[in-house]
Design an enzyme around this catalytic site. Structure first.
Site, mmCIF file in Angstrom:
data_model
loop_
_atom_site.group_PDB
_atom_site.id
_atom_site.type_symbol
_atom_site.label_atom_id
_atom_site.label_comp_id
_atom_site.label_asym_id
_atom_site.label_seq_id
_atom_site.Cartn_x
_atom_site.Cartn_y
_atom_site.Cartn_z
ATOM 1 N N THR A 72 7.041 14.376 -4.200
ATOM 2 C CA THR A 72 5.295 13.666 -3.880
ATOM 3 C C THR A 72 5.374 12.635 -3.882
ATOM 4 O OG1 THR A 72 2.820 13.883 -3.559
ATOM 5 C CG2 THR A 72 3.930 14.421 -6.230
ATOM 6 N N ARG A 73 4.111 11.991 -2.803
ATOM 7 C CA ARG A 73 3.697 10.239 -3.167
ATOM 8 C C ARG A 73 2.239 10.491 -2.645
ATOM 9 N NH1 ARG A 73 3.299 10.865 3.191
ATOM 10 N NH2 ARG A 73 1.378 9.458 3.071
ATOM 11 N N HIS A 76 -3.287 18.307 -5.906
ATOM 12 C CA HIS A 76 -4.392 19.651 -5.921
ATOM 13 C C HIS A 76 -4.218 20.790 -6.907
ATOM 14 C CE1 HIS A 76 -6.726 15.507 -5.394
ATOM 15 N NE2 HIS A 76 -6.121 15.557 -4.284
ATOM 16 N N HIS A 93 -1.197 21.987 -4.871
ATOM 17 C CA HIS A 93 0.229 21.867 -5.118
ATOM 18 C C HIS A 93 0.458 22.404 -6.296
ATOM 19 C CE1 HIS A 93 -1.702 18.135 -3.169
ATOM 20 N NE2 HIS A 93 -0.332 18.496 -2.361
ATOM 21 N N ARG A 121 5.723 21.391 5.055
ATOM 22 C CA ARG A 121 5.777 21.089 6.161
ATOM 23 C C ARG A 121 5.583 20.160 6.000
ATOM 24 N NH1 ARG A 121 1.631 19.738 9.464
ATOM 25 N NH2 ARG A 121 1.695 21.131 11.417
ATOM 26 N N ASP A 122 6.291 19.331 7.142
ATOM 27 C CA ASP A 122 6.470 18.059 7.128
ATOM 28 C C ASP A 122 6.878 16.579 6.435
ATOM 29 O OD1 ASP A 122 6.548 15.479 9.377
ATOM 30 O OD2 ASP A 122 4.516 15.285 9.651
ATOM 31 N N HIS A 123 7.881 16.746 5.535
ATOM 32 C CA HIS A 123 8.061 16.683 4.250
ATOM 33 C C HIS A 123 9.204 15.220 4.956
ATOM 34 C CE1 HIS A 123 10.421 16.697 0.419
ATOM 35 N NE2 HIS A 123 11.070 15.757 1.075
ATOM 36 N N ALA A 124 8.515 14.399 4.304
ATOM 37 C CA ALA A 124 8.761 13.346 4.217
ATOM 38 C C ALA A 124 8.242 12.097 6.027
ATOM 39 C CB ALA A 124 10.225 12.497 3.681
ATOM 40 N N ARG A 126 -9.479 -24.271 10.662
ATOM 41 C CA ARG A 126 -11.086 -23.842 10.459
ATOM 42 C C ARG A 126 -10.598 -21.891 10.018
ATOM 43 N NH1 ARG A 126 -15.743 -25.472 13.734
ATOM 44 N NH2 ARG A 126 -14.689 -27.076 14.875
ATOM 45 N N ILE A 134 -19.023 -21.108 9.978
ATOM 46 C CA ILE A 134 -19.537 -20.896 10.730
ATOM 47 C C ILE A 134 -18.625 -19.991 11.469
ATOM 48 C CG2 ILE A 134 -19.278 -21.215 13.575
ATOM 49 C CD1 ILE A 134 -20.109 -24.790 12.460
ATOM 50 N N ALA A 135 -17.166 -19.206 10.692
ATOM 51 C CA ALA A 135 -16.160 -18.455 11.235
ATOM 52 C C ALA A 135 -16.406 -18.205 13.377
ATOM 53 C CB ALA A 135 -16.459 -17.122 10.403
HETATM 54 S S1 PPS Z 1 -15.942 -23.257 10.317
HETATM 55 O O1 PPS Z 1 -15.304 -23.495 11.540
HETATM 56 O O2 PPS Z 1 -16.038 -21.834 9.586
HETATM 57 O O3 PPS Z 1 -14.138 -23.484 8.888
HETATM 58 O O4 PPS Z 1 -16.401 -24.378 9.344
HETATM 59 P P1 PPS Z 1 -17.540 -24.750 8.616
HETATM 60 O O5 PPS Z 1 -16.670 -24.511 7.158
HETATM 61 O O6 PPS Z 1 -18.341 -23.134 7.916
HETATM 62 O O7 PPS Z 1 -18.043 -26.131 8.514
HETATM 63 C C1 PPS Z 1 -19.351 -26.295 8.865
HETATM 64 C C2 PPS Z 1 -20.269 -26.975 8.643
HETATM 65 O O8 PPS Z 1 -19.181 -28.691 8.881
HETATM 66 C C3 PPS Z 1 -20.029 -29.021 9.862
HETATM 67 N N1 PPS Z 1 -18.851 -30.277 10.307
HETATM 68 C C4 PPS Z 1 -18.881 -28.898 11.049
HETATM 69 N N2 PPS Z 1 -19.719 -27.490 11.926
HETATM 70 C C5 PPS Z 1 -18.605 -27.409 13.447
HETATM 71 N N3 PPS Z 1 -17.798 -28.494 13.966
HETATM 72 C C6 PPS Z 1 -17.408 -29.625 13.602
HETATM 73 N N4 PPS Z 1 -16.275 -30.057 14.341
HETATM 74 C C7 PPS Z 1 -17.401 -30.139 12.556
HETATM 75 N N5 PPS Z 1 -17.840 -30.959 11.405
HETATM 76 C C8 PPS Z 1 -18.374 -30.544 10.245
HETATM 77 C C9 PPS Z 1 -21.527 -28.486 9.999
HETATM 78 O O9 PPS Z 1 -22.171 -29.254 8.947
HETATM 79 C C10 PPS Z 1 -21.195 -26.961 9.097
HETATM 80 O O10 PPS Z 1 -22.167 -26.582 8.672
HETATM 81 P P2 PPS Z 1 -23.003 -25.484 8.968
HETATM 82 O O11 PPS Z 1 -23.956 -25.154 7.812
HETATM 83 O O12 PPS Z 1 -22.675 -24.776 9.519
HETATM 84 O O13 PPS Z 1 -24.874 -26.110 9.707
#
Ligand code: PPS
Length: 569
Positions: free
Chosen positions: A197-198, A202, A205, A291-294, A450, A476-477
C-alpha cells in the site's frame, strides 16, 4: 520450524561486504570518481544491497536490460519485469571515463557502495517507455521521469555494498529480507500474505486483508511503500503512524508491519509482478492484488493507462513460475443496509453502496467534518487529523499584489492589526520594501531579480504556513508565473488568499507617495512597473480591493470576510 519460500532465483542476493572488506573499500574509494545518487537511485540501491531485488546483484547491464524490456527476462532466463538501471549524465560519463570502479554516495558524501563498471550505453528511452509502461505519454509519472529527469546514459555493473542508506525514522519497523524472513520463521508461520500500500488503510482494507489471511490460512504482512510513491500521496510518516494504530484492530499476532523502501514506478501490471517477486524475497507466499494495482490513475482526458484488472491477469500468468500466489480482490464497498463490506461483484442489483475516495476524505478533514464509523477507525482518523487539521487550525498566507502606490502596504498593516486582534498567534508581515532591505537585499528590478524576490517571499510564506502560521505578503508581484508558483507552493501547506489591490495607474501616479512615478516618467528610474515594465493583471484573486473607491477599513473587512467564509478564521 516452518520452511520458508525460497527467494526469487534460489538465494538472497545480498551484496553487503564484511567489516574487513568495508575498510578496504573505504580507503580505495578516496581515489575513485563518485556518483551522488538521486532519491530514486538510493531506493533502488537499498533493495539491490539488501536482497529485496534478488537475484539482481547490481544495476542492469545492457543485455539484461534489453531482455527485461523485450520479454521481462534477464539474460539467464530469470523473470524480471522492471529495468533497474543507474542513469547518469554526459558529465558523469566524462568523469568516470577509464575507471573500472565507481564510488556510489548519498548527498552527504556517505559511501554506500562500489560499482564494478560493466556496460555503459545510451538507452532508447522511447522504446523503454513503450515496452515497460505501455505508453510514451508524459502524463505517466515514470515516463515523465524517464524522459525529463533520468540521465541520458545507463551504467551497469555489480555492487559491493559498504552500508545500506541510513534511515532514522521508524527503525523498529524496517527490516531487510533476511531479517523479515527470520521474524516470519520465528513466528512459526509458513503462509504469509503481503498487502502492498501507498495509502492510509481504513475499514475496507482491514476487511480485505482479514479475508485474504483467512483465505490462505496464514498471517498478514502490512508492507507499505515508504520509498517513493506518487506525488501528492500522504507522507509516509503520517501513514505509518496510522498503520500502527490500525494494527491494534487485528487479533494479537495476526498481522505484522514492515516498511518497504521501494521507489514505485506506478507501472501497473509489470509493477505488480515486480511487487510479487519482491514480496517473495521477503518471505511471503501470497500477495494481495486489488483493482488497478500500482496504476498511475487516468490521463487528463479520463483514459486509464491500464485496465482495472490487468495487473491481476499478468501476475496470475506468471504466479507458478514466480512461486507466489496472488490473492485477487475486487473493489471493496460498504453496503449500509447489511452493514458489511463486500467486493463490488457481490453487490446485488439495486443494493445501496457507499465509499469515500481519498480526495473526498481530505476535503472532509479540511472542513472538520465527522468521518463516519463505517469508513474508518478512530485511531486512524486521529492520526490523519494531525496532518490534515481543519481549516481553522491551518496556516494561511494573504498575498497582496498590485502596482506601486496601489495601497498594498496600508492594507497589509491594517490587516495585520485586525488579525492580531482576532487571533491568538503572531502574524508575520512580508512587505515589499521590508523584504528588499532584508531577505532580498542586493536584488534589483530586472525580470529575473523580481522573480527571485517574489518567489523568495513565496518560499518563506510557505514555510510559515507549513508551520501553521499566518503571514501577509505585499510585493508588487507583477508576473503571473511567479504568483502561480507561489500559489502552488503555499496551497500545498495551507491557505493561499490572493488579494488584487486594484487602483488604476492614473490613481497610483496621482498619489505618487514616494515620488517614484515622476522619476520614472522623467526616465531617471528605468523599468518601473506600470510605466516601462508590465504589470500582469491577475484574474484569479480570491479578493479584489478597489482602493480608489473603498476606505482601508472596507478593504480590510473584505479580506477578513473572505477568510471567515473559507474557514480560516
Ligand atoms: S517586485 O516587482 O514585486 O519585486 O517589487 P517589490 O519588491 O514589491 O518592490 C517594489 C517597491 O520598490 C520600489 N521600486 C520599484 N517598484 C517598481 N519598479 C521599479 N523599477 C522600482 N524601483 C524601486 C517601489 O517603491 C516599490 O514599493 P511599493 O511599496 O510597491 O510602492
Amino acid at each position: 520450524m516452518a520452511a520458508l519460500i525460497e527467494p526469487h532465483g534460489g538465494s538472497l542476493a545480498e551484496s553487503l561486504v564484511d567489516q574487513e572488506r568495508r575498510e578496504i573499500l573505504k580507503s580505495i574509494s578516496v581515489n575513485l570518481p563518485s556518483i551522488v545518487l538521486s532519491d530514486r537511485q538510493l531506493c533502488d540501491l537499498e533493495l539491490l544491497l539488501s536482497g529485496g531485488f534478488s537475484p539482481l546483484r547490481g544495476f542492469l547491464n545492457q543485455e539484461d536490460y534489453e531482455g527485461v524490456l523485450r520479454d521481462m527476462r534477464l539474460s539467464c532466463g530469470t523473470l524480471w519485469p522492471i529495468p533497474i538501471t543507474l542513469d547518469i549524465t554526459e558529465e558523469d560519463v566524462k568523469r568516470i571515463k577509464g575507471h573500472r570502479r565507481i564510488a556510489l554516495r548519498d548527498v552527504t558524501g556517505l559511501l554506500l557502495a562500489i560499482l564494478h563498471v560493466g556496460d555503459l550505453w545510451k538507452p532508447d528511452k522511447q522504446l523503454e517507455a513503450r515496452e515497460v509502461f505501455k505508453t510514451v505519454s508524459e502524463e505517466h509519472p515514470a515516463v515523465e521521469y524517464l524522459f525529463n529527469r533520468a540521465g541520458m546514459y545507463y551504467l551497469g555493473g555489480n555492487l559491493e555494498g559498504v552500508q545500506l542508506p541510513p534511515h532514522y525514522d521508524f527503525p523498529n519497523l524496517r527490516h531487510t529480507p533476511r531479517q523479515l524472513r527470520e521474524i516470519i520463521r520465528s513466528q512459526g508461520s509458513s503462509r504469509v500474505v503481503a498487502f502492498q500500500t501507498r495509502n492510509p488503510m481504513h475499514r475496507a482494507h482491514k476487511e480485505l486483508t482479514d479475508r485474504a489471511s483467512q483465505e490462505i490460512g496464514g498471517k498478514l504482512l502490512i508492507h507499505p511503500v515508504v520509498g517513493m510513491t506518487k506525488s501528492g500521496d500522504i507522507d509516509h510518516y503520517t501513514r505509518v503512524r496510522s498503520y500502527k494504530k490500525l494494527l491494534n484492530y487485528y487479533p494479537e499476532g495476526q498481522a505484522l508491519i514492515s516498511l518497504l523502501p521501494l521507489a514505485m514506478r506506478m507501472g501497473g501490471p509489470r509493477e505488480a509482478l515486480w511487487h510479487a517477486i519482491i514480496r517473495k524475497n521477503y518471505g511471503c507466499t501470497h500477495l494481495i492484488i486489488g483493482r488497478d494495482h500500482a496504476g498511475p490513475g487516468t490521463m487528463k482526458d479520463g483514459t486509464p493507462f491500464y485496465g482495472p484488472y490487468d495487473a491481476q491477469d499478468l501476475v496470475r500468468d506468471y504466479a507458478k513460475e514466480v512461486e507466489i500466489d496472488l490473492v485477487p480482490f475486487r473493489l471493496m464497498v460498504y453496503a449500509p443496509e447489511s452493514d458489511v463490506y463486500k467486493p463490488i461483484d457481490e453487490v446485488v442489483e439495486g443494493e445501496e453502496t457507499l465509499n469515500i475516495s481519498g480526495t473526498q476524505l481530505r476535503g472532509m478533514l479540511s472542513n472538520g467534518e465527522e468521518i463516519p464509523e463505517w469508513f474508518s477507525y478512530k485511531g486512524v482518523i486521529e492520526e490523519l487529523r494531525k496532518t490534515y487539521p481543519p481549516r481553522g487550525l491551518q496556516g494561511f498566507a494573504v498575498f497582496l499584489t498590485g502596482l506601486s502606490g496601489s495601497g498594498k502596504s496600508t492594507i497589509a498593516n491594517a490587516l495585520q492589526a485586525r488579525l492580531l486582534e482576532l487571533l491568538s498567534c503572531p502574524v508575520t508581515l512580508l512587505d515589499g520594501d521590508v523584504v528588499r532591505t532584508n531577505l532580498s537585499k542586493g536584488l534589483g528590478f530586472s525580470r529575473e531579480d523580481r522573480s527571485t524576490n517574489v518567489q523568495r517571499i513565496g518560499y518563506v510564506a510557505s514555510e510559515i504556513v507549513r508551520h501553521r502560521g499566518v503571514v501577509i505578503c505585499a510585493p508588487i508581484a507583477p508576473y503571473e508565473e511567479d504568483r502561480a508558483i507561489n500559489r502552488r507552493r503555499i496551497e500545498r501547506e495551507g491557505g493561499y488568499i490572493q488579494v488584487f489591490v486594484n487602483a488604476s495607474l492614473e490613481v497610483c501616479e496621482r498619489r505618487d507617495v514616494k515620488g517614484l512615478y515622476a522619476k520614472a516618467r522623467a526616465g531617471i528610474i528605468k523599468g518601473f512597473t506600470g510605466i516601462d515594465d508590465p504589470y500582469e493583471v491577475p484574474d484569479n484573486s480570491e479578493v479584489v480591493c478597489r482602493t480608489d473607491e473603498e476606505t482601508v477599513e472596507e478593504s480590510t473587512q473584505l479580506i477578513v470576510k473572505k477568510l471567515r467564509v473559507l474557514g480560516f478564521l
